[in-house]
Design an enzyme around this catalytic site. Structure first.
Site, PDB file in Angstrom:
ATOM      1  N   TRP A 167      -6.572  -4.039  -3.424  1.00 14.33           N
ATOM      2  CA  TRP A 167      -5.351  -3.453  -2.821  1.00 14.33           C
ATOM      3  C   TRP A 167      -4.924  -4.261  -1.611  1.00 14.33           C
ATOM      4  CZ3 TRP A 167      -3.620  -1.023  -6.629  1.00 14.33           C
ATOM      5  CH2 TRP A 167      -4.455  -0.279  -7.447  1.00 14.33           C
ATOM      6  N   ASP A 168      -5.890  -4.783  -0.862  1.00 11.78           N
ATOM      7  CA  ASP A 168      -5.549  -5.646   0.266  1.00 11.78           C
ATOM      8  C   ASP A 168      -4.814  -6.897  -0.210  1.00 11.78           C
ATOM      9  OD1 ASP A 168      -6.555  -4.201   2.426  1.00 11.78           O
ATOM     10  OD2 ASP A 168      -8.546  -5.099   2.295  1.00 11.78           O
ATOM     11  N   PHE A 169      -5.323  -7.507  -1.267  1.00 10.08           N
ATOM     12  CA  PHE A 169      -4.717  -8.767  -1.693  1.00 10.08           C
ATOM     13  C   PHE A 169      -3.358  -8.547  -2.364  1.00 10.08           C
ATOM     14  CE2 PHE A 169      -9.114 -10.409  -1.235  1.00 10.08           C
ATOM     15  CZ  PHE A 169      -8.820 -11.438  -0.338  1.00 10.08           C
TER      16      PHE A 169
END
Lengths: 417, 417
Positions: A167-169
């Site tokens: 989700w961060d990337f």
């Protein structure tokens, strides 16, 4: 490094993964990305893994090709300098909360007359202001309770977190896109934008975009466990006679035909088609619905051959497959790294450790990419940026350094952590 | 739906997940995204899950707010029309191979005199031309062999695939970014770009950007198994007395202090600090290194309280936490969906099934977003687009339809699949 964005300066006030990633992608495309940090390092400055000298291998990869300004962001004066930098530049990426000193309205209010109308991208936790991080939004998404062995009991299966902070990337890449979209709008209209991207919305929105939310509402219950099988198509991991684990996938008619040939299974599959009264060439559906019977045939065939033979057969039949590597194997795999033009040398890392570094994921045939640039030392560009962007004299900067408002390069700092 | 990109038309020749996602993000920001498909539907037109009427819930979510043109892409004439559409528009996103009819040079050669210099983004498998998909590049990345229970033996642990096709979604967002970066360069210089983004490079490049590749080379071996714990910080899943599973994370001093208070563990943690001669307030490192002892304390404390009480305590102490949901629970969770402004109604889905649909992940305070738009029926915009973009008369289009080169809306088609 390509110079597609070399007209662009961005102030990045960041920590952790998503927000630095957005800046990284812009920097790898030639933008001047100036990361502004607390003078002793942001919350992520000592993120694992640390070298013996206390330098973060995480930080020095997520902040490549950026400049670094170190300010006392706990003081009013340091915060004012940070806001002024963002306001004059006109573009900012941050994951500071809206209620911090770096609100969009504060940046907008500080803009000098001829600055481009403020455009900021702010990564948030949840849309309602609750804190979140990759692992917590992932818990809400439904994926961890679908992950792991197929034979675990649905009712009692524990969650399995994905190790990749996906989700961060996704959020990082999306924010780089959203910034350029807002700038395109400003180029056309003169109007800046405040853009907010909640990490939680990226997660639950992806559940929707992928069709999984509609699926759950349509079926009125959870999906059956799949283990390592691909949802709705033919694919799973198998093991060769000599114990090599590999993933195969067949989504197109060509991929399926190739796989049947590579595994020499035309006969047994024909018999299975007769028995089940289906045609496996008809598409994903019959192959997925009867996957357990097919998996049995493929696993038995895989166990009768060594990996070298299987690999050669699959390659010659144009199959889509891949051997599983451990992360250490992947890092040392010449096909993935040493012989891959994505990677270049990076000799000037703050850690002093030399290893291959990635260029932009995008490659542009016909244009030579520069080598990957190293991350800065913390504060390495404090003087340069304050002089260039705010017009401060070296005397004025010297006073700010003496007062502890500005810090210079931490190149010679020895960390004990 | 915001109108940041409403000056932009994009031809998308796509299938599966990454490439349609790139188009979707652009469409949700107001771009005119025209998906051109084989007249009976692309390779992904029947992707699971299918409704009883044979409509794909996957397709209708990954292709929202787009237009659809259906051509006989197996014929020379259909292919020419497709190339001409891309060439006249000047922007194209595709995952067709470079050696297909839709090469960058073919599009460039077909450009009329005043068209903007061709800019194309092509999603590939591996950089060297080998086929790949999310699940196969994931196998190479190292993540599946790090995923799953901590107590599995490193030497024999099977791979655990992530269910989320994370590489597809990162690649989709990145390609939307790369397209806008190339267009910004064209706006400044007049020069178009051919941009290639290999899915495999997104995966192995992310391994590098995250610092994991440097870590593996630095330590010279694989990382120990972590199960559901967060690498380098304090965080894991726990279970309450009444069996609710939840994830907690504490990366900042505030998060850590809040968690200790919420779990009423100041006393036992003080004792543990004395025993181990560490200070858990000093940062991520002591908390991570001694995580097993800490996990034991937190799990014991969690088992002494019901979820409602734990949740209230964690909320009041500003902790970062989240309850695990199944995908079906997530889809029905009002906090995540019904009460979330990310979602809007979508009554005109090709499937006829009504459910909440996602807007762009980005929200722009002060500007009202439009409701999410539905996906088109296949071929719904064939006439409109051929007339507008190529200037074809209705007579000419009629002939192409009669010849089977162009197909119109499949609204009334009944699928048996």
């Amino acid at each position: 490094m390509y110079q597609l964005l070399n007209d662009l300066s961005i102030i990045e006030v960041s920590s952790f993964v998503a927000s630095p990633t957005a800046g990284l992608y812009c920097a790898q495309m030639g933008a001047e990305v100036i990361r502004v940090d607390y003078k002793a390092g942001g919350l992520d400055y000592d993120r694992y893994m640390l070298t013996r000298e206390g330098r973060s291998l995480s930080w020095e990869n997520l902040n490549r090709a950026k400049k670094s300004v170190a300010l006392d962001l706990r003081s009013g004066e340091g915060r004012e300098l940070c806001v002024e930098l963002a306001a004059r530049t006109g573009q900012c990426i941050t994951n500071l909360p809206e209620k911090s000193f770096l609100s969009h309205s504060a940046m907008k209010a500080a803009q000098p007359e001829r600055a481009p109308d403020m455009t900021s991208v702010r990564i948030m936790g949840w849309h309602d202001g609750r804190q979140a991080m990759d692992f917590t939004v992932n818990a809400a998404s439904g994926y961890p309770l679908m992950t792991g062995p197929e034979d675990w009991d649905m009712a009692t299966a524990p969650p399995v977190n994905q190790v990749l902070p996906a989700w961060d990337f996704i959020t990082g890449a999306y924010c780089a896109f959203a910034l350029l979209a807002a700038l395109r709008h400003r180029d056309a209209t003169g109007e800046g934008s405040e853009v907010r991207v909640p990490l939680g919305d990226v997660a639950i929105g992806t559940v929707a975009n992928s069709g999984m939310m509609a699926e759950m509402l349509y079926r009125g219950s959870d999906r059956e466990r799949l283990g390592n099988a691909i949802w709705g198509a033919f694919g799973r991991d198998f093991r060769s006679k000599d114990g090599v684990r590999f993933m195969v996938a067949a989504l197109t008619p060509k991929q399926w035909d190739g796989l049947v040939e590579a595994f020499d299974l035309a006969g047994p599959i024909g018999e299975l088609e007769t028995e089940l009264e289906v045609d496996f060439s008809a598409g994903d559906r019959p192959r997925f619905e009867n996957r357990h019977r097919l998996f049995e045939l493929f696993q038995t065939a895989a166990l009768s051959r060594d990996w070298a033979e299987l690999e050669a057969r699959m390659a010659s039949h144009g199959c889509t497959f891949e051997r599983y590597r451990t992360a250490h194997e992947a890092a040392n795999d010449p096909v993935l790294v040493a012989d891959n033009p994505l990677f270049g040398p990076s000799p000037a890392n703050p850690s002093g450790f030399e290893y291959p570094a990635a260029r932009s994921f995008a490659n542009l045939p016909g244009r030579a990419p520069d080598d990957p640039a190293p991350a800065p030392f913390l504060g390495q560009h404090s003087e340069e940026v304050l002089a260039e962007k705010l017009g401060l004299s070296s005397g004025a900067i010297g006073k700010l350094v003496d007062a502890g408002t500005v810090a210079l390069s931490d190149k010679d700092t020895i960390y004990h952590r």
